[in-house]
Motif scaffolding. Structure first.
Motif, short mmCIF file in Angstrom:
data_model
loop_
_atom_site.label_atom_id
_atom_site.label_comp_id
_atom_site.label_asym_id
_atom_site.label_seq_id
_atom_site.Cartn_x
_atom_site.Cartn_y
_atom_site.Cartn_z
N VAL A 84 25.12 17.70 -22.38
CA VAL A 84 24.77 17.10 -21.10
C VAL A 84 23.65 16.08 -21.22
O VAL A 84 22.57 16.37 -21.75
CB VAL A 84 24.32 18.17 -20.08
CG1 VAL A 84 24.20 17.56 -18.69
CG2 VAL A 84 25.27 19.35 -20.07
N ALA A 85 23.91 14.86 -20.69
CA ALA A 85 22.87 13.85 -20.56
C ALA A 85 22.34 13.92 -19.13
O ALA A 85 23.11 13.82 -18.18
CB ALA A 85 23.45 12.46 -20.83
N PHE A 86 21.06 14.11 -18.98
CA PHE A 86 20.44 14.17 -17.65
C PHE A 86 19.79 12.83 -17.33
O PHE A 86 19.26 12.16 -18.20
CB PHE A 86 19.38 15.27 -17.60
CG PHE A 86 19.95 16.65 -17.79
CD1 PHE A 86 20.56 17.31 -16.74
CD2 PHE A 86 19.91 17.27 -19.03
CE1 PHE A 86 21.10 18.58 -16.92
CE2 PHE A 86 20.45 18.53 -19.23
CZ PHE A 86 21.05 19.20 -18.17
N GLN A 87 19.81 12.47 -16.06
CA GLN A 87 19.13 11.24 -15.64
C GLN A 87 17.63 11.35 -15.93
O GLN A 87 17.09 12.46 -16.04
CB GLN A 87 19.35 11.00 -14.15
CG GLN A 87 18.71 12.09 -13.27
CD GLN A 87 18.72 11.75 -11.79
OE1 GLN A 87 19.27 10.75 -11.40
NE2 GLN A 87 18.10 12.59 -10.98
N LEU A 88 16.97 10.21 -16.02
CA LEU A 88 15.54 10.22 -16.34
C LEU A 88 14.68 10.96 -15.31
O LEU A 88 13.77 11.68 -15.70
CB LEU A 88 15.04 8.79 -16.56
CG LEU A 88 15.54 8.18 -17.87
CD1 LEU A 88 15.31 6.68 -17.89
CD2 LEU A 88 14.86 8.83 -19.07
N PRO A 89 14.93 10.79 -13.99
CA PRO A 89 14.10 11.56 -13.05
C PRO A 89 14.17 13.07 -13.33
O PRO A 89 13.13 13.76 -13.30
CB PRO A 89 14.69 11.21 -11.68
CG PRO A 89 15.28 9.84 -11.87
CD PRO A 89 15.82 9.84 -13.28
N ALA B 70 22.52 13.36 -12.29
CA ALA B 70 21.43 13.76 -11.41
C ALA B 70 21.52 15.26 -11.12
O ALA B 70 22.49 15.74 -10.56
CB ALA B 70 21.54 12.98 -10.09
N ILE B 71 20.48 15.98 -11.53
CA ILE B 71 20.39 17.41 -11.20
C ILE B 71 19.07 17.64 -10.47
O ILE B 71 17.99 17.50 -11.07
CB ILE B 71 20.43 18.31 -12.46
CG1 ILE B 71 21.72 18.10 -13.26
CG2 ILE B 71 20.24 19.79 -12.09
CD1 ILE B 71 22.96 18.73 -12.69
#
Lengths: 132, 535
Positions: free
Chosen positions: B91-96, B118-119
């Motif tokens: 899983v690649a998560f968004q930077l925020p 986005a999580i």
């Protein structure tokens, strides 16, 4: 213009942490005789614009590899202009899809440098366009 | 005229700043003690492979890093990859999400869904895995500063699916030291961060027996400019720091070390990369046995994921990247990796399109099924050149490790800026070599064409951000806010003591506290880190 070193501010707006390009360009411009201020990463457009004015920068170089350039770059240019930096040359680089380039130049960016651009070419572009 | 002048370069090196390469290698370049230094695959010091059967037993896990836009879009991409034969998720998560901000935070503007999914809360995590049984799959999560929160949300989502915690299989990156060096998604300062890292490792050792509690990563340092030797050395130095930190908590080495895993890059010089992987296995085995007194061979085995090196992808003539990725992936396989990600050819331009992702996965499948590279263990073992390179990388990496030990360990070396400066110097030398054409890059400084290959790249629309903001707004009105306030108070309370944070993180996830809220609770206690600028 000839005795005064050109002042270049290099900064990374947004949350992106990929700073290899920004650092290499900053160091390359310093070695090419520019006065370089490397502002670092995780900055808001507001912070960058504020520093550009305070530091009396001739050029602001922005780098973004996260895909947020379409929001961050134009906002930064707008804020620099609003704060009185009418002639500041704003350039950028990163992972920028080609179709975004005309939109960014329309928003006031002077140039977007493609990955693989030699440092010398960036230096030449700045010398030819600063103050103009 | 000397014979030397007939060669096309004055000197040959593996890579810029790399190892000098002789014209030819013979038995004289390899020491007599070779047999004990190599052993057989599956035997200490594991130079040749950690398993006696190599890939004849089981192939490596084909694990493509993916994540963009909303959870629904990423869920769809996951299912697509699974149907295409992928065997593990990443899983690649968004930077925020990586840096502790909710999608509606002002600093998240423009970043939502961009370089990852986005999580913001457990609700997003539940939707991300809809229709994918977490008890049966293996999941790797690239998350560091906010790893305790994301791992807690994963555990809570699995719970909701009815999966048993002991069955969960996967990896959490949880490697904060390399964030200060290269990747830059830190939130808290080093001391608080090391506590969180070891909290996760200790929790996993006890409650998630099949989970890799850390993935000590050289990849990002390589991307930032490190040479192969620096990548190997700095990663292992960080590994030593984590083992030491666990011992300092009073844990016994073999109670946690078997679940330590690693992550490296595969660059273009195939033989240097193969040698690097072999050297890494041997050095780690020796460190664990000789320095830390481990008795369990599983603690000595360097298990690792490989990603082909993203920095080598060119925006010019992007189809050439398929060839680069093939060579790099082959190096990963010949080197004996446990799992592999192959980059997509359009990634110097944008997030990868579905077609490009498919080619990337097929590259692995072709290597596995058609090339024969997976049919015997350590096929390059015994090559005079590869053995010599393996020895040379080991020697030079050990030199760096001794230097870092002399400074008081990896954390001290990072605080001094030593590691960052070494890497920045290598990155600069590399660029100068490219600019002077000492290092040729096909399509960039040689064999340049004007023809533009127009790619259809993936675009993330602005609606992702507004959708995610709306979701958060709705969540905040519908959940039990009194429960959230209470649990956040408990988070602050636990952070102030030396109690393990994981149980209260899971509680907070279950209460649908958001990632930003939990991060803020931790910020209130730990403060935030600001990096020194090192060019």
């Amino acid at each position: 213009m000839s005795d005064k070193k050109i002042r270049v501010l290099v900064a990374k707006p947004g949350l992106d942490g990929h700073d290899r390009g920004a650092k290499v360009v900053a160091r390359g411009l310093r070695d090419a005789g520019f006065e370089v201020i490397y502002l670092g990463l995780r900055l808001t457009p507001e912070q960058i614009a504020e520093s550009a004015i305070q530091e009396d920068a001739d050029v602001v170089g922005l780098s973004c590899l996260s895909g947020a350039h379409m929001s961050l770059f134009p906002t930064t240019v707008k804020l620099i202009r609003e704060k009185g930096g009418k002639d500041v040359l704003v350039v950028g680089g990163g992972i920028i899809p080609r179709e975004d380039v005309p939109k960014l130049t329309a928003a006031g960016m002077a140039q977007l440098f493609w990955p693989g651009t030699p440092l010398d070419e960036i230096a030449k572009f700045i010398r030819a366009n600063v103050g103009g | 005229m000397s014979e030397k002048s007939t060669e096309r370069k004055k000197a040959f090196r593996t890579t810029v700043g790399g190892i000098e390469v002789n014209r030819v290698y013979t038995a004289a370049h390899v020491p007599d003690s070779k047999e004990e230094r190599l052993g057989l695959p599956g035997e200490y010091p594991f130079t040749r492979h950690i398993m006696p059967t190599g890939y004849r037993g089981r192939l490596w896990t084909m694990r493509q890093y993916a994540g963009f836009g909303t959870v629904e879009e990423t869920n769809e991409r996951f299912k697509y990859l699974y149907q295409q034969g992928q065997t593990g998720f990443s899983v690649a998560f968004q930077l925020p999400t990586q840096e502790g901000y909710d999608s509606d935070h002002s600093l998240a503007a423009g970043e939502v869904g961009k370089c990852g999914v986005a999580i913001d809360s457990l609700q997003d995590m539940e939707r991300l895995w809809e229709g994918i049984p977490l008890a049966d799959v293996s999941t790797s999560m690239t998350i560091n500063a906010t790893a305790p929160i994301i791992l807690a949300m994963y555990i809570a989502a699995a719970e909701k699916q009815g999966a048993e915690k002991s069955k969960l299989n996967g990896t959490v990156q949880n490697d904060i030291l390399k964030e200060y060096i290269a990747r830059n998604t830190y939130v808290f300062g080093p001391a608080a961060s090391m506590r969180l890292v070891t909290d996760i490792c200790a929790y996993c050792a006890q409650s998630l027996p099949q989970w890799n509690s850390i993935s000590i990563s050289g990849y990002h340092m390589r991307e930032a400019g490190a040479t192969a030797v620096q990548e190997a050395a700095f990663t292992l130095a960080n590994g030593i720091a984590y083992v030491q930190a666990m011992l300092d908590r009073g844990m016994e080495v073999d109670s946690f070390a078997p679940r330590f895993s690693f992550f490296f890059a595969a660059n273009n010089n195939v033989l240097e990369e193969v040698a690097k992987f072999r050297a890494l296995r041997r050095i780690w085995a020796k460190i664990m046995k000789e320095r830390f007194g481990s008795k369990n061979p599983r603690s000595m085995m360097l298990r690792y994921h490989v990603q082909t090196d993203g920095f080598t992808l060119t925006a010019q003539q992007p189809l050439n990247n398929i060839v680069r990725v093939t060579l790099q992936a082959l190096a990963g396989v010949l080197g004996g990796c446990q799992s592999l990600h192959t980059n997509s050819f359009d990634e110097a331009l944008a997030l990868p399109s579905e077609q490009a992702v498919q080619v990337a996965l097929r590259t692995q499948q072709i290597i596995a099924e058609e090339s024969g590279a997976a049919d015997t263990v350590d096929p390059l073992g015994g090559s005079w050149y590869v053995e010599r390179l393996t020895d040379e990388i080991e020697k030079r990496a050990m030199g760096y490790i001794a230097e870092i030990d002399g400074m008081g360990g990896a954390l001290k070396a990072i605080e001094k800026g030593y590691v960052q400066q070494e890497i920045a110097n290598s990155a600069y030398d590399y660029q100068k070599a490219v600019d002077s054409e000492e290092q040729v890059i096909v399509g960039v400084n040689r064999y340049v064409t004007e023809d533009e290959y127009i790619l259809k790249t993936l675009e993330i629309g602005a609606e992702v951000e507004s959708k995610q903001r709306e979701r958060l707004r709705k969540l905040r009105t519908e959940r039990d806010n009194a429960r959230v306030t209470q649990v956040l108070e408990r988070v602050r309370g636990v952070a102030r003591t030396d109690e393990n944070v994981m149980p209260v993180m899971i509680e907070a996830a279950r209460a649908y506290a958001t990632l930003g809220e939990i991060s803020d609770a931790l910020r209130a206690v730990f403060g935030e880190y600001r990096e020194p600028s090192i060019l």
